[in-house]
Design a protein around this motif. Structure first.
Motif, PDB file in Angstrom:
ATOM      1  N   ALA A  55       1.648  -3.684 -39.823  1.00  0.00           N
ATOM      2  CA  ALA A  55       2.009  -2.371 -39.285  1.00  0.00           C
ATOM      3  C   ALA A  55       1.950  -1.312 -40.375  1.00  0.00           C
ATOM      4  CB  ALA A  55       3.406  -2.421 -38.666  1.00  0.00           C
ATOM      5  N   ALA A  56       2.416  -1.645 -41.568  1.00  0.00           N
ATOM      6  CA  ALA A  56       2.363  -0.708 -42.686  1.00  0.00           C
ATOM      7  C   ALA A  56       0.923  -0.381 -43.049  1.00  0.00           C
ATOM      8  CB  ALA A  56       3.094  -1.296 -43.891  1.00  0.00           C
ATOM      9  N   ASP A  57       0.059  -1.407 -43.057  1.00  0.00           N
ATOM     10  CA  ASP A  57      -1.362  -1.164 -43.340  1.00  0.00           C
ATOM     11  C   ASP A  57      -1.964  -0.221 -42.296  1.00  0.00           C
ATOM     12  OD1 ASP A  57      -1.349  -2.786 -45.558  1.00  0.00           O
ATOM     13  OD2 ASP A  57      -2.081  -4.562 -44.491  1.00  0.00           O
ATOM     14  N   ALA A  58      -1.590  -0.443 -41.022  1.00  0.00           N
ATOM     15  CA  ALA A  58      -2.145   0.367 -39.941  1.00  0.00           C
ATOM     16  C   ALA A  58      -1.738   1.833 -40.074  1.00  0.00           C
ATOM     17  CB  ALA A  58      -1.693  -0.177 -38.588  1.00  0.00           C
ATOM     18  N   VAL A  59      -0.466   2.097 -40.313  1.00  0.00           N
ATOM     19  CA  VAL A  59      -0.030   3.498 -40.381  1.00  0.00           C
ATOM     20  C   VAL A  59      -0.576   4.177 -41.638  1.00  0.00           C
ATOM     21  CG1 VAL A  59       2.039   3.099 -39.003  1.00  0.00           C
ATOM     22  CG2 VAL A  59       2.192   2.905 -41.476  1.00  0.00           C
ATOM     23  N   ARG A  60      -0.783   3.414 -42.695  1.00  0.00           N
ATOM     24  CA  ARG A  60      -1.380   4.015 -43.892  1.00  0.00           C
ATOM     25  C   ARG A  60      -2.818   4.435 -43.617  1.00  0.00           C
ATOM     26  NH1 ARG A  60       1.675   0.314 -47.149  1.00  0.00           N
ATOM     27  NH2 ARG A  60       0.033  -1.245 -46.877  1.00  0.00           N
ATOM     28  N   MET A  61      -3.581   3.574 -42.941  1.00  0.00           N
ATOM     29  CA  MET A  61      -4.971   3.895 -42.631  1.00  0.00           C
ATOM     30  C   MET A  61      -5.065   5.061 -41.653  1.00  0.00           C
ATOM     31  SD  MET A  61      -6.801   0.154 -42.366  1.00  0.00           S
ATOM     32  CE  MET A  61      -8.437   0.855 -42.209  1.00  0.00           C
ATOM     33  N   GLU A  62      -4.146   5.108 -40.687  1.00  0.00           N
ATOM     34  CA  GLU A  62      -4.184   6.172 -39.695  1.00  0.00           C
ATOM     35  C   GLU A  62      -3.840   7.525 -40.308  1.00  0.00           C
ATOM     36  OE1 GLU A  62      -1.506   4.725 -36.769  1.00  0.00           O
ATOM     37  OE2 GLU A  62      -2.907   3.228 -36.011  1.00  0.00           O
ATOM     38  N   GLY A  63      -3.147   7.519 -41.422  1.00  0.00           N
ATOM     39  CA  GLY A  63      -2.745   8.776 -42.025  1.00  0.00           C
ATOM     40  C   GLY A  63      -3.582   9.204 -43.206  1.00  0.00           C
TER      41      GLY A  63
ATOM     42  N   PRO B 216      -5.962  -3.552 -39.430  1.00  0.00           N
ATOM     43  CA  PRO B 216      -5.045  -4.688 -39.233  1.00  0.00           C
ATOM     44  C   PRO B 216      -4.940  -5.163 -37.795  1.00  0.00           C
ATOM     45  CG  PRO B 216      -4.061  -3.063 -40.696  1.00  0.00           C
ATOM     46  CD  PRO B 216      -5.327  -2.442 -40.156  1.00  0.00           C
ATOM     47  N   LEU B 217      -5.203  -4.280 -36.821  1.00  0.00           N
ATOM     48  CA  LEU B 217      -5.074  -4.681 -35.425  1.00  0.00           C
ATOM     49  C   LEU B 217      -6.307  -5.418 -34.900  1.00  0.00           C
ATOM     50  CD1 LEU B 217      -3.300  -1.564 -33.873  1.00  0.00           C
ATOM     51  CD2 LEU B 217      -2.299  -3.758 -34.538  1.00  0.00           C
ATOM     52  N   VAL B 218      -7.391  -5.423 -35.669  1.00  0.00           N
ATOM     53  CA  VAL B 218      -8.595  -6.119 -35.230  1.00  0.00           C
ATOM     54  C   VAL B 218      -8.333  -7.615 -35.099  1.00  0.00           C
ATOM     55  CG1 VAL B 218     -10.948  -6.778 -35.864  1.00  0.00           C
ATOM     56  CG2 VAL B 218     -10.201  -4.406 -36.124  1.00  0.00           C
TER      57      VAL B 218
ATOM     58  N   GLY C 164       5.768   0.485 -49.232  1.00  0.00           N
ATOM     59  CA  GLY C 164       5.439   1.858 -49.591  1.00  0.00           C
ATOM     60  C   GLY C 164       5.364   2.786 -48.406  1.00  0.00           C
ATOM     61  N   VAL C 165       5.947   2.392 -47.285  1.00  0.00           N
ATOM     62  CA  VAL C 165       5.946   3.179 -46.049  1.00  0.00           C
ATOM     63  C   VAL C 165       7.363   3.242 -45.487  1.00  0.00           C
ATOM     64  CG1 VAL C 165       5.094   3.317 -43.692  1.00  0.00           C
ATOM     65  CG2 VAL C 165       3.589   2.492 -45.498  1.00  0.00           C
TER      66      VAL C 165
END
Length: 318
Positions: A65-73, A88-90, A27-28
């Motif tokens: 990576a998709a989870d990270a960019v979704r959370m950042e946005g 996700p990076l934790v 979805g990204v």
């Protein structure tokens, strides 16, 4: 501006087929569609694609990576709702800590700072990773050396940022920061000092384990407009209470704030001082706003001599 899938591939270096795959699987990105069903990517979509590509290039899996960019946005409300879910990076940070891989830790921190800033990096990656490591202390895979290693890497990165900000805020300290006697964990306060310097506020940083009488001496000599005391755990509340009450009794003319992001107001209802919000950005704004309203002076009603009681919203943090 809106771009076709071909234009987006040209702008980002990510192939058309991979763009479609990411959209289908994760979805990204989520481009708009024309009436005929053709994708139209925005400038925001371009930024998301580049960010995801950079994360994957650094070794993060496509799904993480998709989870990270979704959370950042996401919006503030969405971030609050998702706060119980680890970034996700934790997990990657923890894994690389256990391998004593300094290069990876630096890559994660610097990439996150570049893309999201200091506050999100500390609050959503660095501090949660340290908490996860501390929770696993004593297990076969986590040692005290692992925790010390991760904390030192984070501290050095924060220190490097402080060195870049050297001179911001001028020579006159406006905010004095310190941990009361007995409190040795100061990374949260050190991160707050970065945020304050980025606001061009002069900072005098005393660090951990400062005796109450030394706090009074420093305030009288440096004459800051505000004092901020930090504790990381409930175990250090007695030391915080002694330090705050010593400042009040000494009637030093400075505003007194308490930064205890892991504690709630009910944990320290009688300790003098205004409890800051848990978030680094919100705490910074509260201090800056108080200084603006008092004209950068420390003789107003909120001064240490006024003995205002703790208040504000507490939440988990460091």
């Amino acid at each position: 501006m809106h771009y076709t899938v071909k234009g987006t591939a040209t702008a980002t270096g990510v192939s058309e087929s991979r763009l479609r795959t990411w959209e289908r699987r994760y979805g990204v990105p989520a481009p708009e569609r024309t009436d005929s069903g053709q994708r139209r990517y925005s400038d925001g979509d371009i930024a998301v694609v580049r960010r995801m590509a950079a994360l994957i290039l650094s070794g993060v899996s496509a799904s993480n990576a998709a989870d990270a960019v979704r959370m950042e946005g996401t919006s503030e409300a969405e971030l609050h709702e998702a706060s119980s879910r680890p970034h996700p990076l934790v997990e990657l940070f923890v894994q690389k800590t256990l391998a004593f891989d300094q290069g990876w830790l630096l890559r994660i921190l610097r990439d996150s700072v570049y893309s999201t800033g200091w506050a999100p990096t500390m609050e959503r990656i660095a501090f949660p990773a340290l908490e996860q490591l501390s929770a696993g202390w004593g297990e076969a895979s986590v040692s005290a050396a692992n925790i010390a290693f991760a904390a030192e890497v984070i501290r050095c990165e924060v220190g490097a940022q402080l060195a870049q900000l050297n001179g911001h805020g001028g020579h006159q300290p406006q905010v004095l920061l310190g941990c009361p006697e007995g409190e040795s964990h100061d990374l949260g306060l050190l991160a707050l000092s970065v945020m304050l310097r980025q606001r061009d506020l002069g900072v005098l940083y005393l660090g951990p384990d400062v005796r109450p009488e030394d706090l009074v001496t420093a305030v009288r000599q440096a004459k800051p407009s505000a004092v901020c005391l930090h504790v990381a755990t409930r175990a250090q509340l007695a030391g915080l209470n002694r330090a705050a009450r010593t400042l009040v009794v000494s009637r030093v003319p400075a505003q007194l704030s308490l930064y205890a992001p892991s504690l709630a107001p009910k944990d320290m209802p009688t300790i003098p001082g205004v409890q800051l919000p848990a978030g680094l950005a919100a705490a910074t704004e509260r201090i800056a706003g108080a200084l603006r309203s008092s004209g950068n002076g420390g003789n107003g009603r909120n001064g240490v001599g006024g003995g205002s009681t703790a208040k504000g919203k507490g939440a988990a943090g460091n």
